[in-house]
Design an enzyme around this catalytic site. Structure first.
Site, PDB file in Angstrom:
ATOM      1  N   HIS A   1       0.614  -1.232   0.002  1.00  0.00           N
ATOM      2  CA  HIS A   1       0.085  -0.031  -0.195  1.00  0.00           C
ATOM      3  C   HIS A   1       0.741   1.390  -0.079  1.00  0.00           C
ATOM      4  CE1 HIS A   1      -4.292   0.482   0.016  1.00  0.00           C
ATOM      5  NE2 HIS A   1      -4.722   0.876   1.059  1.00  0.00           N
TER       6      HIS A   1
ATOM      7  N   ASN B   1      -6.997   6.169   3.805  1.00  0.00           N
ATOM      8  CA  ASN B   1      -8.330   6.475   3.478  1.00  0.00           C
ATOM      9  C   ASN B   1      -9.057   7.915   3.843  1.00  0.00           C
ATOM     10  OD1 ASN B   1      -8.571   3.810   3.463  1.00  0.00           O
ATOM     11  ND2 ASN B   1     -10.075   3.357   4.843  1.00  0.00           N
TER      12      ASN B   1
END
Length: 201
Positions: free
Chosen positions: A36, A79
């Site tokens: 990520h 996020n």
């Protein structure tokens, strides 16, 4: 005497104003080597090439700056990347079309790059946050393949993207980081269309 290799970038900057290359990832050493965080690693490489050090800045980012180019890593977790980006964009008066967002893509094989001038988030939560906070999908992006062989459910997907690359993948990852940084430099110097033609192989 100025470096002649930097002239196209400086000329492009004068024409278009400030720009931002924004790598997505999660802050903290425990996430640094995960799938990520390849976006963060590209920002680190771009700063290294220029002899710049990333430092704490406004809007909860780490950033480096050269002329009117900003290289930044949001420190808000993936996020909520868009909140840091919106703050930075407003602080520096940067248009969405002058942002290049760099992030991982589980739907591309390891090493594959995709430059696009706009589009949907494709299920990527960081890009979803960017589009929501900037109120547009017209944001250039560079997606980096992190090799998902087959579809998996949501719980397994979270584990997958937060895993480090295997030893056997490291060479391909390092190559991809370098080529992604090259693609960012191409975008800065020659624009999104040239970057697409050159790096969407």
């Amino acid at each position: 005497m100025s470096d002649p290799g930097s002239a196209p970038v400086e000329e492009h900057l004068r024409e278009r104003g400030p720009r931002l290359v924004l790598g997505l990832g999660n802050p903290g050493p425990e996430y640094a080597a995960t799938r990520h965080n390849v976006g963060f690693r590209v920002i680190g490489e771009l700063a290294r090439r220029r002899g710049l050090a990333l430092r704490e800045g406004p809007c909860r980012v780490l950033f480096a700056e050269q002329a009117d180019i900003l290289f930044a890593q949001p420190q808000t977790f993936m996020n909520r990347s868009g909140y840091a980006a919106r703050c930075l964009v407003e602080h520096r008066s940067i248009a969405p079309a002058d942002i290049l967002v760099v992030y991982d893509d589980i739907h591309l094989p390891l090493g594959k790059l995709r430059v696009r001038p706009s589009g949907t988030p494709g299920g990527h939560r960081g890009m979803e946050s960017m589009i929501e906070c900037l109120c547009t999908s017209e944001i250039p992006r560079l997606r980096m393949g992190v090799a998902l062989a087959e579809p998996i459910d949501g719980a397994e997907l979270r584990d997958f993207v937060l895993e480090p690359f295997s030893d056997g993948e490291q060479e391909a990852v390092e190559s991809m980081i370098g080529r992604a940084a090259d693609a960012c430099d191409c975008w800065l110097a020659e624009g999104v269309q040239t970057a697409m033609n050159r790096y969407n192989g």
